[in-house]
Motif scaffolding. Structure first.
Motif, PDB file in Angstrom:
ATOM      1  N   GLY A 159      90.956 -44.453 119.261  1.00 27.48           N
ATOM      2  CA  GLY A 159      91.626 -43.729 118.192  1.00 27.48           C
ATOM      3  C   GLY A 159      93.106 -44.029 118.082  1.00 27.48           C
ATOM      4  O   GLY A 159      93.674 -43.972 116.992  1.00 27.48           O
ATOM      5  N   CYS A 160      93.747 -44.351 119.227  1.00 28.42           N
ATOM      6  CA  CYS A 160      95.187 -44.641 119.190  1.00 28.42           C
ATOM      7  C   CYS A 160      95.449 -45.961 118.469  1.00 28.42           C
ATOM      8  O   CYS A 160      96.384 -46.076 117.673  1.00 28.42           O
ATOM      9  CB  CYS A 160      95.751 -44.679 120.608  1.00 28.42           C
ATOM     10  N   SER A 161      94.604 -46.966 118.738  1.00 31.38           N
ATOM     11  CA  SER A 161      94.720 -48.230 118.011  1.00 31.38           C
ATOM     12  C   SER A 161      94.418 -48.021 116.539  1.00 31.38           C
ATOM     13  O   SER A 161      95.087 -48.583 115.658  1.00 31.38           O
ATOM     14  CB  SER A 161      93.753 -49.274 118.585  1.00 31.38           C
ATOM     15  N   GLU A 162      93.409 -47.197 116.259  1.00 27.09           N
ATOM     16  CA  GLU A 162      93.038 -46.929 114.869  1.00 27.09           C
ATOM     17  C   GLU A 162      94.182 -46.245 114.136  1.00 27.09           C
ATOM     18  O   GLU A 162      94.439 -46.515 112.957  1.00 27.09           O
ATOM     19  CB  GLU A 162      91.792 -46.038 114.818  1.00 27.09           C
ATOM     20  N   SER A 163      94.894 -45.351 114.828  1.00 27.00           N
ATOM     21  CA  SER A 163      96.022 -44.656 114.215  1.00 27.00           C
ATOM     22  C   SER A 163      97.065 -45.638 113.734  1.00 27.00           C
ATOM     23  O   SER A 163      97.693 -45.450 112.685  1.00 27.00           O
ATOM     24  CB  SER A 163      96.650 -43.698 115.232  1.00 27.00           C
ATOM     25  N   LEU A 164      97.248 -46.715 114.491  1.00 24.88           N
ATOM     26  CA  LEU A 164      98.260 -47.704 114.155  1.00 24.88           C
ATOM     27  C   LEU A 164      97.760 -48.735 113.153  1.00 24.88           C
ATOM     28  O   LEU A 164      98.481 -49.139 112.242  1.00 24.88           O
ATOM     29  CB  LEU A 164      98.709 -48.414 115.436  1.00 24.88           C
TER      30      LEU A 164
ATOM     31  N   GLY B  84      95.810 -24.697 113.607  1.00 22.05           N
ATOM     32  CA  GLY B  84      96.869 -24.694 114.603  1.00 22.05           C
ATOM     33  C   GLY B  84      96.898 -25.944 115.456  1.00 22.05           C
ATOM     34  O   GLY B  84      95.912 -26.672 115.561  1.00 22.05           O
ATOM     35  N   CYS B  85      98.060 -26.193 116.050  1.00 23.36           N
ATOM     36  CA  CYS B  85      98.218 -27.291 117.015  1.00 23.36           C
ATOM     37  C   CYS B  85      97.304 -27.032 118.213  1.00 23.36           C
ATOM     38  O   CYS B  85      97.168 -25.890 118.670  1.00 23.36           O
ATOM     39  CB  CYS B  85      99.679 -27.343 117.453  1.00 23.36           C
ATOM     40  N   ILE B  86      96.682 -28.091 118.750  1.00 23.69           N
ATOM     41  CA  ILE B  86      95.816 -27.928 119.928  1.00 23.69           C
ATOM     42  C   ILE B  86      96.504 -28.428 121.197  1.00 23.69           C
ATOM     43  O   ILE B  86      95.885 -28.476 122.259  1.00 23.69           O
ATOM     44  CB  ILE B  86      94.442 -28.630 119.753  1.00 23.69           C
ATOM     45  N   GLY B  87      97.766 -28.824 121.095  1.00 27.64           N
ATOM     46  CA  GLY B  87      98.518 -29.219 122.281  1.00 27.64           C
ATOM     47  C   GLY B  87      98.156 -30.570 122.842  1.00 27.64           C
ATOM     48  O   GLY B  87      98.259 -30.806 124.048  1.00 27.64           O
ATOM     49  N   CYS B  88      97.763 -31.515 121.975  1.00 26.94           N
ATOM     50  CA  CYS B  88      97.162 -32.763 122.458  1.00 26.94           C
ATOM     51  C   CYS B  88      98.132 -33.702 123.163  1.00 26.94           C
ATOM     52  O   CYS B  88      97.688 -34.673 123.778  1.00 26.94           O
ATOM     53  CB  CYS B  88      96.463 -33.499 121.315  1.00 26.94           C
ATOM     54  N   SER B  89      99.433 -33.447 123.117  1.00 23.14           N
ATOM     55  CA  SER B  89     100.372 -34.315 123.828  1.00 23.14           C
ATOM     56  C   SER B  89     100.795 -33.737 125.174  1.00 23.14           C
ATOM     57  O   SER B  89     101.688 -34.264 125.828  1.00 23.14           O
ATOM     58  CB  SER B  89     101.623 -34.567 122.969  1.00 23.14           C
ATOM     59  N   GLU B  90     100.111 -32.664 125.613  1.00 25.07           N
ATOM     60  CA  GLU B  90     100.444 -32.020 126.885  1.00 25.07           C
ATOM     61  C   GLU B  90      99.459 -32.416 127.989  1.00 25.07           C
ATOM     62  O   GLU B  90      98.296 -32.713 127.711  1.00 25.07           O
ATOM     63  CB  GLU B  90     100.434 -30.503 126.721  1.00 25.07           C
ATOM     64  N   PRO B  91      99.912 -32.410 129.243  1.00 22.91           N
ATOM     65  CA  PRO B  91      99.002 -32.734 130.362  1.00 22.91           C
ATOM     66  C   PRO B  91      97.820 -31.771 130.406  1.00 22.91           C
ATOM     67  O   PRO B  91      97.983 -30.564 130.220  1.00 22.91           O
ATOM     68  CB  PRO B  91      99.898 -32.558 131.601  1.00 22.91           C
ATOM     69  N   ASN B  92      96.630 -32.325 130.617  1.00 20.03           N
ATOM     70  CA  ASN B  92      95.401 -31.534 130.805  1.00 20.03           C
ATOM     71  C   ASN B  92      95.126 -30.554 129.661  1.00 20.03           C
ATOM     72  O   ASN B  92      94.596 -29.471 129.881  1.00 20.03           O
ATOM     73  CB  ASN B  92      95.471 -30.749 132.132  1.00 20.03           C
TER      74      ASN B  92
ATOM     75  N   GLY C  94      99.419 -38.154 122.829  1.00 21.85           N
ATOM     76  CA  GLY C  94      98.975 -37.666 121.530  1.00 21.85           C
ATOM     77  C   GLY C  94      97.532 -38.074 121.373  1.00 21.85           C
ATOM     78  O   GLY C  94      97.083 -39.039 121.997  1.00 21.85           O
ATOM     79  N   CYS C  95      96.799 -37.342 120.563  1.00 27.93           N
ATOM     80  CA  CYS C  95      95.373 -37.653 120.419  1.00 27.93           C
ATOM     81  C   CYS C  95      95.026 -37.712 118.918  1.00 27.93           C
ATOM     82  O   CYS C  95      94.312 -36.857 118.426  1.00 27.93           O
ATOM     83  CB  CYS C  95      94.536 -36.597 121.123  1.00 27.93           C
ATOM     84  N   PRO C  96      95.540 -38.782 118.217  1.00 23.70           N
ATOM     85  CA  PRO C  96      96.345 -39.898 118.732  1.00 23.70           C
ATOM     86  C   PRO C  96      97.836 -39.641 118.529  1.00 23.70           C
ATOM     87  O   PRO C  96      98.215 -38.735 117.788  1.00 23.70           O
ATOM     88  CB  PRO C  96      95.891 -41.062 117.857  1.00 23.70           C
ATOM     89  N   PRO C  97      98.698 -40.489 119.131  1.00 17.54           N
ATOM     90  CA  PRO C  97     100.125 -40.413 118.799  1.00 17.54           C
ATOM     91  C   PRO C  97     100.368 -41.018 117.424  1.00 17.54           C
ATOM     92  O   PRO C  97      99.558 -41.802 116.941  1.00 17.54           O
ATOM     93  CB  PRO C  97     100.781 -41.256 119.900  1.00 17.54           C
TER      94      PRO C  97
ATOM     95  N   GLY D   6      98.680 -42.896 124.036  1.00 19.08           N
ATOM     96  CA  GLY D   6      97.721 -41.820 123.885  1.00 19.08           C
ATOM     97  C   GLY D   6      97.634 -40.951 125.128  1.00 19.08           C
ATOM     98  O   GLY D   6      98.068 -41.321 126.223  1.00 19.08           O
ATOM     99  N   THR D   7      97.029 -39.779 124.957  1.00 18.57           N
ATOM    100  CA  THR D   7      96.949 -38.808 126.047  1.00 18.57           C
ATOM    101  C   THR D   7      96.011 -39.251 127.162  1.00 18.57           C
ATOM    102  O   THR D   7      96.214 -38.892 128.319  1.00 18.57           O
ATOM    103  CB  THR D   7      96.512 -37.439 125.487  1.00 18.57           C
TER     104      THR D   7
END
Length: 384
Positions: A89-94, A318-326, A218-221, A184-185
């Motif tokens: 997904g991160c490659s796809e985002s770009l 709402g934000c799901i916090g995808c750029s945070e650890p765990n 990020g999921c994705p960044p 990515g995360t």
């Protein structure tokens, strides 16, 4: 002092870019400006993009010409991109965008020596291409890794015709890397693969290799966070300032909550109580339906997604916090607020549930006291 420091940085970046000019050009038949024109983008668009990117990187406006030059020389920096346990997904985002942006076009002309998703080679030929790229650019390439990596259970992820494990491939490729980015995360913090009970013992890259990494979670960044960090390294030859988790502060220095367009509703105590209710139609704060913005550091509200048109909170979730650890464990369930947690917040560690019920009232009550005091003082002045 600041002017002197800025001049020193400007001189340093200029010198580095002159050195890069001496490096061989990849894709000589592809010119950045030609590619921009093909996609309906003008020199003016390029200038505006450079200005925005310079500001995003927290650099003075005088650095805009250097940002332009760094982008134009993107095809001189070799990049090796590895895929581990992830969804691509991160490659796809770009790469997958309906309206190609300057960021995605840059990666179209960059010296991308190895990327399993977009290259034609497979099997032994792909392995040979990777080895050739490492040998050819040893000590000079940027390594980007996407996906979590099993540790001590490496057999859960084997890659290529020779059945090399993901961990082996990462260790091998990292040895000759000039800089290493986790995209990515999943590669930054483990991602969904590392969620409880983590049967493959998936780990972030920095648990697999011993070299420092720059984390772009990020999921994705966003594509700008990926390209911006590469540009920074191209310009300065070093990592940008990082936070405690290894994330660049220019991109991850503020909480979603700090820059959210619904923040005013939070402060006023105006919340969506259920998806689709009257308050949702009014665009009220999404905290009570699970938004993790108060706990998440990212620049989504500034950069946005879908050709920079929207982002989850604007769209009503709402934000799901995808750029945070765990985040799969600590932020779940995604449609309910966290409540009292060990997270330290701006409200002295109190759960935001309590805050959401009281903060708006307190702020409005304080404002009312201020208005009343102002009225009293005004009347006294008039009486005199």
């Amino acid at each position: 002092m600041e002017d002197k420091h800025a001049k020193h940085l400007f001189s340093m970046v200029s010198k580095r870019l002159k050195e890069l000019e001496k490096m061989p050009i990849h894709n000589e038949h592809k010119n950045l400006m030609d590619e921009l024109h093909k996609n309906g983008l003008t020199r003016r668009d390029f200038m505006k993009w450079a200005g925005a990117m310079t500001a995003a990187l927290s650099l003075p406006a005088s650095f805009v010409p250097l940002t332009l030059k760094a982008a134009e020389m993107a095809n001189r920096t070799p990049v090796i991109w590895l895929h581990m346990a992830e969804c691509t997904g991160c490659s796809e985002s770009l790469l997958r965008t309906e309206d190609p942006t300057i960021d995605s076009i840059l990666f179209d002309i960059i010296n991308l020596e190895y990327h399993e998703t977009i290259m034609a080679a497979s099997g032994y030929q792909a392995t040979q291409n990777l080895e050739s790229a490492i040998k050819k650019h040893y000590g000079n390439y940027i390594l980007m890794v996407e996906g979590g990596i099993p540790k001590d259970t490496e057999y859960f992820l084997t890659i290529g015709a020779e059945g090399t494990t993901g961990a082996q491939e990462c260790r091998h490729a990292s040895e000759g890397a000039l800089a290493i980015f986790t995209i990515g995360t999943c590669s930054s913090f483990g991602g969904v693969q590392a969620a409880y009970p983590n049967p493959t013992n998936a780990q972030p890259l920095d648990k697999i290799i011993s070299k420092p990494v720059i984390k772009v979670p990020g999921c994705p960044p966003s594509e700008k966070n990926i390209v911006g960090n590469v540009l920074y390294f191209v310009m300065f030859g070093t990592t940008p300032p990082l936070d405690a988790f290894g994330r660049p502060t220019w991109a991850y220095g503020h909480r979603i909550h700090d820059l959210c367009e619904r923040r005013g509703h939070f402060d006023a105590g105006e919340f969506v109580q259920a998806f689709g209710d009257e308050n949702a139609e009014k665009g009220y704060c999404l905290y009570k339906v699970g938004c993790k913005g108060p706990y998440t550091f990212n620049n989504c509200s500034k950069l946005r997604f879908n050709s920079h048109t929207s982002w989850p909170i604007q769209a009503g979730h709402g934000c799901i916090g995808c750029s945070e650890p765990n985040f799969w464990d600590t932020m779940a369930p995604f449609e309910r607020p966290i409540g009292n947690t060990p997270f330290h917040t701006a409200f002295n560690g109190y759960g935001a549930d309590k805050t959401a019920d009281t903060i708006g009232t307190v702020i409005l009550a304080t404002a009312a006291v201020g208005i009343a005091a102002h009225a009293v003082v005004s009347s006294m002045v008039k009486a005199k």
